[in-house]
Structures are given as C-alpha cells and as structure tokens.
Scaffold this active site. Structure first.
Site, short mmCIF file in Angstrom:
data_model
loop_
_atom_site.label_atom_id
_atom_site.label_comp_id
_atom_site.label_asym_id
_atom_site.label_seq_id
_atom_site.Cartn_x
_atom_site.Cartn_y
_atom_site.Cartn_z
CG HIS A 1 -2.48 4.77 -3.27
ND1 HIS A 1 -2.20 6.07 -3.28
CD2 HIS A 1 -2.43 4.53 -4.62
CE1 HIS A 1 -2.16 6.80 -4.44
NE2 HIS A 1 -2.39 5.68 -5.20
CE LYS B 1 31.65 -6.20 25.50
NZ LYS B 1 30.85 -5.54 26.64
CB CYS C 1 6.96 -6.53 -11.18
SG CYS C 1 5.48 -7.28 -11.11
#
Ligand code: PEP
Ligand code: MG
Length: 889
Positions: A453, A23, A834
C-alpha cells in the site's frame, strides 16, 4: 568438434560481445579499426561456462588454445613468455558481457619471476622499473589469486617507505623494491604455506582461473542483482601484452571520458599520472592531474589523445570512457567502453549527438534509462554529504526527503499543519493512513514490498518511499525506532532516498529536480515515435493536473475508494457500512454523493477533452472500518454506556465482514451486485458531474470501469445499471451529449480466458495486472513480497519480482489471449493496462508487443513511460506495424 575458446584481437569485433565480453569485443574492434592497441587475445564466455561446468578449472583444451595464442603473441612482439632476456609480460583482465565496472579482477605484469625480472631490467636498462613491476605482480597475484588481503601488502609498502624516509612510490629505488619483493614473498609464504609461483605458465593459468572465479565474488553477484544482469552471461578473460606507463617521465597512464560525464559538455574529461601503472590512478596512491593539464605538459600527446577520442566516439556513436597508457612517448589504448554518466549528462549527450548528426533520434531514445528520468524528475541527495546510512530497504518510490520521524498518520498530519516536515515511519501503511502519507515528505516502512500500500500510494503521489526495510525495528508503543544498533525517538530527523532505498540519520542536503530543455526535446521525440498512448492513474483533481503536466493523454484508472478516506468522509462511509437496511444505506450514500460529484467535476475539468476512466468501488468494506484490536482497546476505554454500545455494534459488524481471504472475497463488482445502491450512487455522481461540466463546455470522455469481473453475466448486469442511471440522470437528450463507455478490468484469470464473452458487454478492457498477477501465481500480494518472494529471487526461481516486471510467460499469455479473443468479436476494442506494471519499462515493451492501446501509470512515471513506449516502438519496429490491429480513439 572442438570448441573455439580463444580469439585473437584480430579475429573479433564489437558484434561478438556475447562471446568476447564487452572489453574483448571492443579491443578487437579497435584493433581492426587501426587504433594503437597492444596485441592480445580473449578467452571466451563459453570457456567461462565450461570452466564452472568442469569443476572451476581450465580444461586441457582451453590451456592448449591459450598456449597457441600465446605463441602467436610472442612472434608478434618478438619476445617470449618466461624468456630470461626478452620476457613477454601480459595482463589478465576480466571482461563481462554487460559492463560491471570494478566488480571483477585484474592482474598485471604476469610473466615476471626472479629470472625474467633481471632480463626486463637489462632489456629496458631500467632496474628500478623492472623491480617495481615485479612487486606489483606479487601484490596483485597475492590478493586476487591467493586471496591475501590487500592491506597486508599495503602495510609492508608503507613500512618500507617509512624506513627509506620517502613519501612517494616513484622515490623508492630498485634496491628498495628488491627488499619489498622479499617481504612480499614471505608474506605469501606465511599466508598460504607456499611460494609465489616462479613458473610463469602456472602464474598465467592460476590468474585466468581466478578471473573466471571472480564472476561469482560477492560484489559481482550483488551488482548483477541490482542491475538485473543475468548470472548465466559469464565473463571473458583478456590476455594482453603489457605496455608500461611506469618506465620514466615520458610515460604515464590515465582515464579519459570523451565528454564530461556529469554535465555532458563536449570537452575531454579525465585524469592521468606520469610514470605510473594503471592501478595507481584507481588506488589513489598519488593525486592524478586533470587531462586539461596534459595540454601544456605533453601537447603532442594531448593532440593524439584528442584525435583518438574523436575517432572512438564517432565509431561507437557514444561518449566513451577510455583507458590509455603512454610508453616512451607513444600512446596506447587499453580499453574503451560507453562511459557511465549521470542523468543530466545522458540527456545532453544524446541530444547533442543527434544534433551533431552522429545518432538518429530513434537511437538516441534507446540510450535513455528509466533511472535517468527518476533522477531528473525527483529531488536527489547531495551524495558527498551522505555519511550515516542506517539501513537499506526497497527503493519503492524515487526522490529524496528529509523530515522528523512520526510514527502515526495523525501525528504526521498534525505536525504538517504546524508547519513541520515529517517522515511517516510505520511497520506498514493501510488506507486509513492516507492522510499521514499525504502530510509526509516521505514514507518509510519496515514491512511490505514494491506493491505494498505504502509503495503504491507514495508512487501515485510522487513521494519518496522506502519499503520493506527489515533492518529497522519499530516500537509503536514506545514510539521508537532502532536501526544500526541505535535508537531514534519520534521527532528526530532522518533522510530517505527513495531511489536507492537508503535511510540516513540526520539531515542531508537535497538537490532539486532539473527538467532541462534536453529532457523536453527527448520527450517530444518520444511522442513522435511511440504508438502506445500513456494515461495516468490519478484519483484527485490535483493528481489529474500533475499528470496532464507530465503529458498524460487521459486517466486510465481513478480508484474511487481513495476519495472516501479523508476524515469526515470516512465517517459517512462507515455509517453507510453500519446500516442494517437498504434505506439507511441509501441515506448515508446520499451524503457521499455530492462529495463524489465534486471530485469528479474537478477531475473532468482538469482532463477536458481527454478520456477519464473511473473505476467503481473495489476494496472489501472492512477496509473502511477500524481494526478489531483497535475497537477492543477503545471498548475498554469507553466512557459511557452509549459509547460502549456503539463500539460493540461496530465490533459485530467487523466480525461479520471478516473474511479469511479478503483479496478473493466480497470486493469489486461482487460488492456492486450485493449492494447495488453503492454503485448506483457512484454512477449518479459521475453523470451529474459530467452533466454539470458539459453545461460549462467541458468536453467529457467518460469511461466507467467495473472491477474484478470474472464472468460476462456480472458485466452485463452492471452495464445495464449504468445505462439505467445514465438515462435517469441525463435524460435521453443529454445522453446524446455525454458520450460514455462501459468497460471492465481484466484482473481475474477467468475473465481473461472468457474474454470473448465478456467483450460482448465491454467497450474496453483494462488489465489490472496487480490482481491478475496475484491470482495467476496464487501469490497474495500483501504477503508474498514480505515473505517468500525475496527467497525465490535469491534462489533464482524467478527472474524478477512479478509484481514489478510483468510475467510475460504466464500472466502475459493471459493478456495476449484476452486481447485476441476480445478483438475477434470487436476488432476496435480499446485495451490498456493499469496495474503497477504500466510504469515499468520491460512491461511497457510487452504491452506494445501485444498491441495494447495504452498504458496507465502514476503521474510521476509518465515521462518514463513515454520514453519506454517510444523505445519499444523503435526496438520492435516493423514487426509491430504488421501485427497491430486498428486503434480506437
Ligand atoms: C490491479 O489489480 O492491477 C489494479 C489496478 O487494481 P488494484 O491494484 O486497485 O487492485
Ligand atoms: Mg485490482
């Protein structure tokens, strides 16, 4: 040397955001651009740091500099602070470096007391206005500085209006406000045991301290954590001379966006109130009017506002959110900042700004946030209809889903068959639940983190998932879930919001994903700019098809174990594991071979012409067998001796395979070395599939990947196995037609450290950063997120969850080292990542920096990864060009 803690608006600029806060920097920038900004000054974020360092108070030096700036302001305005005839009034507002709308505090009208209020009334010839300002000051000061709950003041105001028989604030007379002021003062006295301070300097000092203090209020802390804003940034404090929108009917205040923040349409959008002060718009005391109506109500004002909006947008090259006040027909700008917008609007605005010549494509790309793509590519909730939030867990996979609660994977699968929509609700999921995840619309778990998982699998499938939702309790036996003190049975409907982690009772209407032309345009620009290739983690032909649709340029990880979990396949897999001899094992494997081969054929066909990286079996074998407790339960219910014997045999096998530390046990290439026949079968299936597809003129780029290598000898041995099987299956003739590579995952720290030796046997490296993070930190990924990691993050021992955002300092060093070492031997060595980090923006930027060739992530993250790769290329620009090594195609 004295530190400069205070800057007048003339002294600052937009570039000084770190020091002046957003600001303050923007107020300075606007002042210097000649916009109508009420004069003022900013107390810096350095002062904020010193404030906390010196016991949460302004130091004498800060106070001295504030007073000096105040003197200058008095001269500029021709008024004096605390003056009984021409009183200067100021606002004190927070202004953090990163935008945190509404999280910290503001106080208006400072400088009023029993004396100066009379002066203000006389100077403005408006008594009602002056007392209105004074009561507002006591209310805001009482709340923000003295910590009195807002409702106490609201109640007194309400009572007064009831007594006067008026409904609206503007109908309260000066006399009425005076009465309220007395009531407010006694409220302050009662709550704090002290008087509302009449000394205006004391007001100012306490107000500034309270605003600094608000940096650490709870909502600000939570906001920072969610938005990853570092705690050390701090806030600045802006002290600005007041202008008044509540002086009469030629006054007003409002908020305007330079474009529509929900659609991106290039029209002014906002609201204003006549004869009101800023907080009235926010507080909803009166219903504001749309900016559109200002056109006819105050045409000149509208024209001025439109002109200022245009000027600000061109100046900042972005859609602005502007606070303005009109005082006696004169427009003032109190604040401007980049406007928050939804995903659809973000895309349209960025593309429009490029087409209007305001922004370059590169700069437009930098504007896109990962969350925008999540919103655009997944179904979302109609937020207005969300009422009954039961719990909030981890936002593990974006998108929204509704369905009936099913507590078991089998139930989920059965219900899906019967045409029902289900949400799978489990304490956690294991590979055995995969059919349930597949059948479900979304997954909810009470345990496990962002790489559990359930999270990984759901993300891979593009299904909404909320993980680690500790506020719910699951009673698997009684098939009940409790949340928010209520109990839910199987079959009851719930809604999940995977983007925010919300679990909601009942059915909330969903909004479909919208892949707009603007998104497509942005992705096309990203592809022109980026140098990192984007591959997919895909395990099935269906995943591969989806990935290609999202723009995948190859498959970077096909986890072959996922192919074995379907019910009839699992039985054969278990038979293979139960075998006592190699012959028996080979016999079982012979049944698996055609199944694998057909999966591979499907994947090759989908990825025609693109690289497909297939990882040989990785998980420890016990993951394919039932749990010991389940077997023991089954044994007690066995209805024949033969069945009992079968179960006992399995129990013995499970016990034999038991490992104290399975993540560090017999998995990855260790399996392939101990049971070469398993890898043998997989390699044979791969080459048979390749061979069959070559016959059908599919272009194959097969890359066989060996997991969990820690020593070059492991890779050497298994590479020989690949070559041997290739020779057998393809024969020397076909071998020439089937180009294949053999590479390794780098996911054990030792592999990274000995990368040069490993590179001798590798055509490519793929960094498995899930395991590499696990092993480098020594954190079990199954336990860390559910146990101590949240604590570590709370205590700020770690800046991020290292399983989500790559730890560039530690794990990253290993990657950098391995890339350099590998390429010192093979300059064209192909490298990629990966692990889950391949779909994370910050981690992708790291991959670009160290010169990887590709990132691989779940299909649904691909658009985000394409944008993130382009952003990294733009941000790192020229530096990367000179440091990058040659790329391999
Ligand atoms: C990894 O470790 O990063 C990886 C991709 O393998 P997984 O998650 O299957 O162990
Ligand atoms: Mg791994």
């Amino acid at each position: 040397m004295t530190i400069k803690y205070v800057y007048s608006f003339q002294e600052g600029s937009a570039r000084m955001k770190n020091l002046l806060g957003g600001k303050g920097a923007n107020l300075a920038e606007m002042t210097n651009a000649g916009l109508p900004v009420p004069p003022g000054f900013t107390v810096t974020t350095d002062a904020c740091h010193a404030f906390f360092k010196f016991g949460n108070r302004l130091t004498d030096e800060m106070v001295r500099q504030i007073l000096a700036a105040l003197r200058q302001l008095e001269t500029e305005k021709g008024q004096a602070f605390g003056d009984p005839y021409q009183p200067l009034l100021v606002s004190v507002r927070s202004g953090s470096v990163s935008s945190m709308p509404g999280m910290m505090d503001t106080i208006l009208n400072l400088g009023l007391n029993d004396e100066t209020v009379k002066g203000l009334a006389a100077a403005t010839r408006n008594e009602r206005f002056a007392y209105d300002c004074y009561r507002r000051l006591i209310q805001m000061f009482g709340n923000v500085v003295l910590g009195i709950e807002g409702f106490q003041f609201e109640m007194l105001l309400h009572r007064l209006k009831a007594k006067l028989g008026v409904e609206l604030d503007q109908d309260v007379t000066a006399e009425g406000w005076r009465e309220l002021i007395e009531a407010y003062k006694s409220c302050v006295r009662k709550n704090t045991g002290r008087e509302f301070p009449q000394n205006v300097y004391e007001q100012l000092k306490l107000a500034a301290e309270a605003v600094f203090q608000s940096w650490n209020n709870q909502r600000a802390q939570v906001y920072r954590r969610i938005n990853r804003i570092p705690d050390h940034q701090g806030t600045a404090v802006n002290i600005q001379s007041m202008v008044f929108g509540n002086r009469g009917d030629d006054c007003g205040t409002g908020v305007v966006f330079t474009r529509n923040p929900s659609t991106g349409e290039p029209v002014l959008f906002g609201e204003y109130l006549i004869n009101a002060q800023g907080e009235d718009v926010v507080a909803g005391v009166r219903t504001p009017q749309t900016i559109e109506t200002l056109k006819s109500a105050m045409p000149e004002m509208y024209a001025q506002l439109a002109q200022v909006c245009g000027q600000l947008e061109r100046h900042y090259k972005d859609m602005q959110d502007i606070e303005f006040t009109v005082e006696n027909g004169k427009l003032y700008v109190l604040q401007t900042r980049s406007g928050k917008r939804n995903a659809q609007a973000a895309m349209r605005i960025a593309v429009d700004l490029v087409n209007e010549g305001v922004l370059t494509r590169e700069k437009a790309l930098l504007r896109i946030e990962a969350s925008h793509l999540d919103q655009l590519l997944h179904r979302g909730l109609d937020d207005a209809a969300v009422q009954d939030v039961l719990a909030i867990g981890l936002p593990a996979s974006p998108g929204a889903a509704i369905g009936m609660i099913a507590f078991e994977a089998d139930t989920a699968a059965e219900w899906k068959q019967a045409g029902k929509q289900v949400i799978l609700v489990r304490p956690e999921t294991t590979p055995e639940d995969i059919h349930g995840v597949l059948a479900a619309e979304g997954v909810l778990t009470s345990r496990g983190g962002m790489t559990s998982h359930a999270a990984v699998v759901a993300r891979g499938m593009g299904k909404p998932c909320v993980c680690g939702c500790e506020d719910i309790r699951i009673d698997e036996e009684r098939k009940q879930m409790t949340a928010g003190g209520r109990s839910f049975s199987e079959g009851e409907w719930i809604t999940l919001d995977g983007a925010t982690g919300r679990v909601i009772a009942g059915v909330v209407p969903l909004k479909e994903a919208t892949a707009s032309n603007e998104l497509k345009q942005m992705l096309a620009w990203a592809d022109e700019v980026r140098s990192l290739r984007v591959y997919a983690n895909a395990d099935t032909p269906e995943d591969a098809r989806i990935a290609r649709g999202f723009g995948a340029e190859g498959i970077g990880l096909c986890r072959t174990e996922h192919m074995f979990f379907a019910p009839h396949r699992l039985e054969v897999m278990q038979r293979m594991i139960m075998a006592d001899t190699q012959e028996e094992r080979r016999a079982a494997l012979a049944h698996l071979l055609p199944i694998q081969q057909s999966d591979f054929e499907g994947i090759f066909a989908e990825m025609d012409g693109l690289p497909v990286t297939v990882r040989l079996l990785d998980p420890p074998l016990h993951e394919f067998l039932p749990k010991l407790s389940e077997l023991q339960a089954a044994l007690s219910e066995a209805d024949s001796e033969q069945e009992g014997e079968r179960i006992k045999r399995m129990i013995r096998k499970v016990q034999a395979l038991h490992e104290a530390n399975p993540m560090l046990g017999q998995r990855g290439c260790r399996l392939g070395i101990v049971y070469p026949e398993i890898y043998d079968m997989q390699i044979e299936a791969l080459f048979k599939a390749a061979s069959a597809q070559i016959e059908r003129r599919v272009e194959i780029h097969l890359e066989i990947m060996i997991p969990l290598v820690g020593d070059a000898s492991e890779l050497k041995l298994l590479r020989e196995l690949v070559d041997e099987v290739a020779e057998q299956v393809l024969g020397s003739d076909k071998r020439r037609n089937c180009r294949y590579k053999v590479g390794t995952m780098i996911e054990v720290p030792r592999a990274a450290l000995t990368a040069k030796q490993i590179a001798a046997h590798a055509d490519f490296f793929s960094f498995g950063t899930n395991d590499l993070t696990q092993m480098t930190f020594g954190y079990s990924r199954d336990d860390a997120e559910g146990k101590f990691l949240a604590h570590y993050l709370d205590k700020k021992l770690l800046a991020n969850n290292p399983f989500q955002v790559l730890d560039s300092e530690g794990v990253g060093q290993l990657i950098d080292w391995a890339v350099t070492a590998g390429r010192s031997l093979k300059p064209k060595l192909k490298t990629g990542i990966c692990g889950e980090h391949g779909g994370d923006k910050e981690s992708i930027a790291f991959c670009h920096r160290v010169g990887l060739d590709y990132v691989s992530c779940s299909p649904y993250r691909i658009p985000m990864a394409r944008i993130a790769a382009a952003q990294a290329a733009v941000e790192q620009g020229k530096h990367a060009d000179s440091s990058q090594t040659a790329k391999v195609v």
